[in-house]
Write a protein that holds these residues in place. Sequence first.
Motif, PDB file in Angstrom:
ATOM      1  N   UNK A 174       5.700   8.820 -15.826  1.00  0.00           N
ATOM      2  CA  UNK A 174       7.129   9.391 -15.702  1.00  0.00           C
ATOM      3  C   UNK A 174       7.891   9.754 -16.955  1.00  0.00           C
ATOM      4  N   UNK A 175       7.612   8.948 -17.916  1.00  0.00           N
ATOM      5  CA  UNK A 175       8.187   9.344 -19.384  1.00  0.00           C
ATOM      6  C   UNK A 175       7.957  10.819 -19.842  1.00  0.00           C
ATOM      7  N   UNK A 176       6.604  11.135 -19.403  1.00  0.00           N
ATOM      8  CA  UNK A 176       6.079  12.514 -19.989  1.00  0.00           C
ATOM      9  C   UNK A 176       6.941  13.811 -19.312  1.00  0.00           C
ATOM     10  N   UNK A 217       1.068  -1.155   0.254  1.00  0.00           N
ATOM     11  CA  UNK A 217      -0.199   0.038  -0.027  1.00  0.00           C
ATOM     12  C   UNK A 217       0.924   1.181   0.030  1.00  0.00           C
ATOM     13  N   UNK A 218       2.011   1.238   0.839  1.00  0.00           N
ATOM     14  CA  UNK A 218       2.949   2.448   0.711  1.00  0.00           C
ATOM     15  C   UNK A 218       3.565   2.578  -0.588  1.00  0.00           C
ATOM     16  N   UNK A 219       3.656   1.265  -1.380  1.00  0.00           N
ATOM     17  CA  UNK A 219       4.434   1.590  -2.411  1.00  0.00           C
ATOM     18  C   UNK A 219       3.659   1.953  -3.494  1.00  0.00           C
ATOM     19  N   UNK A 220       2.005   1.584  -3.551  1.00  0.00           N
ATOM     20  CA  UNK A 220       1.433   2.225  -4.345  1.00  0.00           C
ATOM     21  C   UNK A 220       1.416   3.838  -4.319  1.00  0.00           C
ATOM     22  N   UNK A 221       1.016   4.183  -3.003  1.00  0.00           N
ATOM     23  CA  UNK A 221       0.875   5.741  -2.941  1.00  0.00           C
ATOM     24  C   UNK A 221       2.116   6.249  -3.099  1.00  0.00           C
ATOM     25  N   UNK A 222       3.328   5.772  -2.796  1.00  0.00           N
ATOM     26  CA  UNK A 222       4.366   6.294  -3.190  1.00  0.00           C
ATOM     27  C   UNK A 222       4.627   6.537  -4.718  1.00  0.00           C
ATOM     28  N   UNK A 223       4.260   5.739  -5.373  1.00  0.00           N
ATOM     29  CA  UNK A 223       4.349   5.533  -7.013  1.00  0.00           C
ATOM     30  C   UNK A 223       3.330   6.710  -7.374  1.00  0.00           C
ATOM     31  N   UNK A 224       2.196   6.758  -6.776  1.00  0.00           N
ATOM     32  CA  UNK A 224       1.156   7.594  -7.603  1.00  0.00           C
ATOM     33  C   UNK A 224       1.474   9.034  -7.022  1.00  0.00           C
ATOM     34  N   UNK A 225       1.718   9.453  -5.813  1.00  0.00           N
ATOM     35  CA  UNK A 225       2.032  10.712  -5.419  1.00  0.00           C
ATOM     36  C   UNK A 225       3.477  11.379  -6.310  1.00  0.00           C
ATOM     37  N   UNK A 226       4.536  10.424  -6.084  1.00  0.00           N
ATOM     38  CA  UNK A 226       5.600  10.773  -6.798  1.00  0.00           C
ATOM     39  C   UNK A 226       5.401  11.144  -8.266  1.00  0.00           C
ATOM     40  N   UNK A 227       4.891  10.337  -9.057  1.00  0.00           N
ATOM     41  CA  UNK A 227       4.918  10.503 -10.481  1.00  0.00           C
ATOM     42  C   UNK A 227       3.786  11.307 -10.842  1.00  0.00           C
ATOM     43  N   UNK A 228       2.623  11.583 -10.351  1.00  0.00           N
ATOM     44  CA  UNK A 228       1.397  12.549 -10.751  1.00  0.00           C
ATOM     45  C   UNK A 228       1.874  13.836 -10.311  1.00  0.00           C
ATOM     46  N   UNK A 229       2.324  13.924  -9.355  1.00  0.00           N
ATOM     47  CA  UNK A 229       2.833  15.369  -8.683  1.00  0.00           C
ATOM     48  C   UNK A 229       4.077  16.031  -9.435  1.00  0.00           C
ATOM     49  N   UNK A 230       4.796  14.903  -9.754  1.00  0.00           N
ATOM     50  CA  UNK A 230       5.923  15.569 -10.583  1.00  0.00           C
ATOM     51  C   UNK A 230       5.439  16.421 -12.028  1.00  0.00           C
ATOM     52  N   UNK A 231       4.602  15.877 -12.597  1.00  0.00           N
ATOM     53  CA  UNK A 231       3.701  16.316 -13.858  1.00  0.00           C
ATOM     54  C   UNK A 231       3.549  17.722 -13.687  1.00  0.00           C
ATOM     55  N   UNK A 247      13.755   7.415 -16.765  1.00  0.00           N
ATOM     56  CA  UNK A 247      12.446   7.061 -17.279  1.00  0.00           C
ATOM     57  C   UNK A 247      12.298   5.497 -17.527  1.00  0.00           C
ATOM     58  N   UNK A 248      13.450   5.033 -17.509  1.00  0.00           N
ATOM     59  CA  UNK A 248      13.425   3.484 -17.726  1.00  0.00           C
ATOM     60  C   UNK A 248      13.336   2.924 -19.251  1.00  0.00           C
ATOM     61  N   UNK A 249      13.939   3.899 -20.107  1.00  0.00           N
ATOM     62  CA  UNK A 249      14.018   3.646 -21.664  1.00  0.00           C
ATOM     63  C   UNK A 249      14.889   2.443 -22.098  1.00  0.00           C
ATOM     64  N   UNK A 250      14.870   1.249 -22.854  1.00  0.00           N
ATOM     65  CA  UNK A 250      15.705   0.516 -23.016  1.00  0.00           C
ATOM     66  C   UNK A 250      17.111   0.902 -23.568  1.00  0.00           C
ATOM     67  N   UNK A 287      14.161  16.946 -22.296  1.00  0.00           N
ATOM     68  CA  UNK A 287      14.582  16.627 -23.520  1.00  0.00           C
ATOM     69  C   UNK A 287      14.128  17.564 -24.854  1.00  0.00           C
ATOM     70  N   UNK A 288      12.717  17.381 -24.670  1.00  0.00           N
ATOM     71  CA  UNK A 288      12.079  18.539 -25.607  1.00  0.00           C
ATOM     72  C   UNK A 288      12.521  20.012 -25.404  1.00  0.00           C
ATOM     73  N   UNK A 289      12.821  20.523 -24.243  1.00  0.00           N
ATOM     74  CA  UNK A 289      13.148  21.890 -24.125  1.00  0.00           C
ATOM     75  C   UNK A 289      14.756  21.930 -24.561  1.00  0.00           C
TER      76      UNK A 289
END
Length: 475
Positions: free
Chosen positions: A423-425, A267-281, A386-389, A431-433
């Motif tokens: 996260x890719x966004x 549950x902590x993992x899911x919350x961390x992923x959601x808050x970290x990625x969505x807020x970074x946007x 971003x975890x790109x190959x 990179x775009x900038x």
Amino acid sequence: MLPIILLSLSGIALLFLGFQKSRALLLPATLLFVLIAFVTNFLDWGKTYMYFRDMLLVDNLAMIFTGIVLLSTFMVVALSGSLADDEDAQPAEYYAILLFSLVGAIMMIGFENLIMLFVGVEILSVAMYILTGSDKRNLRSNEAALKYFLMGAFATGILLFGMALLYGATGSFVLSGIGNYAVGATNAGGSMLLFYVGMFMLLIGMLFKVSAAPFHFWTPDVYDGAPSLFTAYMSTVVKTAGFAALLRILTVSFSGVYNFWWVALAAVTVLTLLIGNITAVYQTSFKRMMAYSSISHAGYLLVGLVGLSQASKQAIAFYSLAYSLSTIAAFGVLMLVARNRPLNAVAFGDQTTLARTDENYDAFNGLARKNPLLGFVMAVSMLSLAGIPLTAGFWGKFMVFSAAADRGAIWLLVVAVLMSAVGIYYYFRVVIAMYFREGQTDEIRVAPFYKIVLIAATVLTLLLGLLPNLFQGGI
């Protein structure tokens, strides 16, 4: 053991060097001390030793994590050449505190007794409180240090209370003793309320140190207010040491009650992923984006802990190395870009302070055209995060996801993969900038050694992306 002794003596030696009128020796001396500690760290490879009356363990896994934090520190210190040019800076004290903090990090990595964990956490934390507020003229830095100190002290109290409850339940501070009690009490079917409360309080204290949600609230302000050099150190060394400590606790002491705690950690993992990625946007500041990025990567590392297994050890170690390389390179480019822009007066409450207001995405507009090397370094860093190959970050995520898949936590992987897409966004905005927007960025002069560090971090990121097996084995 040798790195702890060498770093302690080196920190004292740097304080004496600080009395010299010339600052020229401080940077090379610090790099030499860290390099010697890095080499001596692997002298006992393949062997296992216990020190300080069996309170500190040195094995291959501990040496790998110690090597990662020493490599990260070497790179961060190598990027600190500008400290010698700042008349108000105290580089001797800063470097000494960094080396002393490494002693705490190594204790957190190899502890075999909860008392040793507490000592390591305090040494590392106190050092970071000081470095966060090292820019004394900047009110943002002062505020960040105060917030970090107050919240960190509160979290340390919870951590210590959890240790006391575990001792009351098990009669031992030793990890193996706690683990034996957990297995025996579970099989006997007795009441374990005191044990469980202590376990959760201990985990809450450690999750605060690694910026996991909902204990992440200090991270954006502290990362944003601290000098970028020490933010890079904080987001790599502190996080690596924290997850190494969590890995030891969960593997040795709490693996026998895995079925009890894994749901809460998931549950902590899911919350961390959601808050970290969505807020970074929604961030416009690059440093604040990297702060929330740090939170999101704590979530990915927690995915590996939820899938607790032998594979988790290698996955977390590899991910920590990949994340550290990319983060240090990204902050290295940021410091160059910010250094070539003027200080501006910024209102801070009823006072005014000088600060760099160009740490947003627009500061990178057109960077790759005038500075192709810096653009390439930043692009590789963002792709890896971003975890790109073909980058180390891809294999890091693949390994931690595989560890969770082995445990059957497929629903957790779905959330993690979706958040990776988010996260890719925000990583690609940088990179775009750099490549597709017009900007007023002039050609930036980069010191030769600074350039070597950036190139080395980039080459290692690509090399581990192409040949991840180089890191395997020995754990």
